[in-house]
Scaffold this motif. Structure first.
Motif, PDB file in Angstrom:
ATOM      1  N   LEU A 197       0.894  -1.105   0.021  1.00 22.88           N
ATOM      2  CA  LEU A 197       0.006  -0.020  -0.040  1.00 22.88           C
ATOM      3  C   LEU A 197       0.795   1.377   0.032  1.00 22.88           C
ATOM      4  O   LEU A 197       1.987   1.304   0.779  1.00 22.88           O
ATOM      5  N   LEU A 198       0.599   2.161  -0.825  1.00 24.56           N
ATOM      6  CA  LEU A 198       1.603   3.235  -1.033  1.00 24.56           C
ATOM      7  C   LEU A 198       1.381   4.301   0.182  1.00 24.56           C
ATOM      8  O   LEU A 198       2.409   4.956   0.410  1.00 24.56           O
ATOM      9  N   ARG A 199       0.220   4.514   0.735  1.00 20.00           N
ATOM     10  CA  ARG A 199       0.116   5.623   1.702  1.00 20.00           C
ATOM     11  C   ARG A 199      -0.908   5.042   2.642  1.00 20.00           C
ATOM     12  O   ARG A 199      -1.975   4.323   2.517  1.00 20.00           O
ATOM     13  N   SER A 200      -0.603   5.041   4.149  1.00 18.23           N
ATOM     14  CA  SER A 200      -1.722   4.670   5.015  1.00 18.23           C
ATOM     15  C   SER A 200      -2.676   5.824   5.237  1.00 18.23           C
ATOM     16  O   SER A 200      -2.371   6.826   5.490  1.00 18.23           O
ATOM     17  N   PRO A 201      -4.061   5.234   5.280  1.00 12.34           N
ATOM     18  CA  PRO A 201      -5.028   6.467   5.596  1.00 12.34           C
ATOM     19  C   PRO A 201      -5.271   7.001   6.887  1.00 12.34           C
ATOM     20  O   PRO A 201      -5.821   8.071   7.187  1.00 12.34           O
ATOM     21  N   CYS A 202      -4.475   6.292   7.813  1.00 14.62           N
ATOM     22  CA  CYS A 202      -4.228   6.856   9.163  1.00 14.62           C
ATOM     23  C   CYS A 202      -3.413   7.829   9.292  1.00 14.62           C
ATOM     24  O   CYS A 202      -3.344   8.543  10.314  1.00 14.62           O
ATOM     25  N   GLU A 203      -2.418   8.040   8.191  1.00 11.47           N
ATOM     26  CA  GLU A 203      -1.574   9.437   8.378  1.00 11.47           C
ATOM     27  C   GLU A 203      -2.348  10.406   8.786  1.00 11.47           C
ATOM     28  O   GLU A 203      -3.316  10.942   7.993  1.00 11.47           O
ATOM     29  N   GLY A 204      -2.074  11.249   9.568  1.00 14.94           N
ATOM     30  CA  GLY A 204      -2.710  12.657  10.098  1.00 14.94           C
ATOM     31  C   GLY A 204      -3.857  12.565  10.693  1.00 14.94           C
ATOM     32  O   GLY A 204      -4.209  13.565  11.321  1.00 14.94           O
TER      33      GLY A 204
END
Length: 222
Positions: A197-204
């Motif tokens: 996965l390129l980016r975690s949706p939990c970032e931020g």
């Protein structure tokens, strides 16, 4: 863009027009998002407090709340389209790298992926049985019913924030919700580090601040 359009499918009508309802003396924005499960269409309702006091329908406050609802609805639409495009790209990239297992897991729904993650923790002895039982309760009793029915790769930050809001509205303590946020972060961290996965949706996404304890000291005491 031909392959991407084919992968994303029909995007018409995936987000409702939005509406307002009264809650706790303020206007609350309501937007419905279309999901598909086993070939059947369902709608997931999202809500957001506009923080605008309720008045008479049609007054200036109502118009401001309606504009806020429309703006939020547009944000959700853009987020949904970008998430579907990102998910399609993630799956294509994983396939191009020859990682068939990663492709399969990125296409899994939240329940399946969470169960896989917890099974890895169990078989590797990464956490104690007591901790694992707690994780299972959080993942499948509290989090899962509030997560959208879409592949892990398509889940957005908005979805995570909506889940957190739903938990708080259901009356769970900030401490309990914080545990859920931490577990979500760990689940998606694995999706990034192991499954492509390129980016975690939990970032931020930050867990809710602890609720201040009320003082038991009587009024007027020294």
């Amino acid at each position: 863009m031909g392959w991407l359009a084919n992968e994303m499918g029909d995007l018409s009508g995936i987000v409702g027009t939005g509406s307002l309802r009264r809650r706790d003396g303020r206007w609350c924005a309501v937007v419905r998002v279309k999901t598909t499960r086993d070939g059947e269409t369902a709608w997931v309702q999202r809500t957001r407090d506009t923080r605008i006091p309720c008045g008479v329908v049609g007054d200036e406050a109502y118009k401001r709340a309606l504009a806020e609802c429309a703006r939020w609805r547009d944000e959700i639409l853009v987020s949904e389209v970008l998430a579907r495009a990102q998910a399609a790209c993630d799956l294509r990239d994983a396939s191009a790298r020859g990682t068939d297992a990663a492709t399969a897991w990125l296409a899994a729904g939240f329940d399946e992926y969470a169960e896989h993650y917890l099974d890895v923790l169990r078989t590797t002895g990464a956490v104690s049985p007591e901790t694992l039982r707690g994780y299972k309760g959080e993942a499948f009793h509290m989090i899962s019913p509030r997560m959208p029915d879409k592949p892990i790769a398509a889940i957005t930050t908005e979805d995570i924030e909506s889940t957190v809001s739903s938990l708080l509205e259901a009356g769970y303590s900030t401490g309990t919700v914080k545990k859920c946020v931490n577990l979500l972060g760990a689940i998606f961290k694995r999706a990034v580090m192991v499954d492509g996965l390129l980016r975690s949706p939990c970032e931020g996404v930050r867990p809710p601040a602890p609720t201040p304890r009320r003082s038991c000291r009587p009024r007027g005491s020294a």
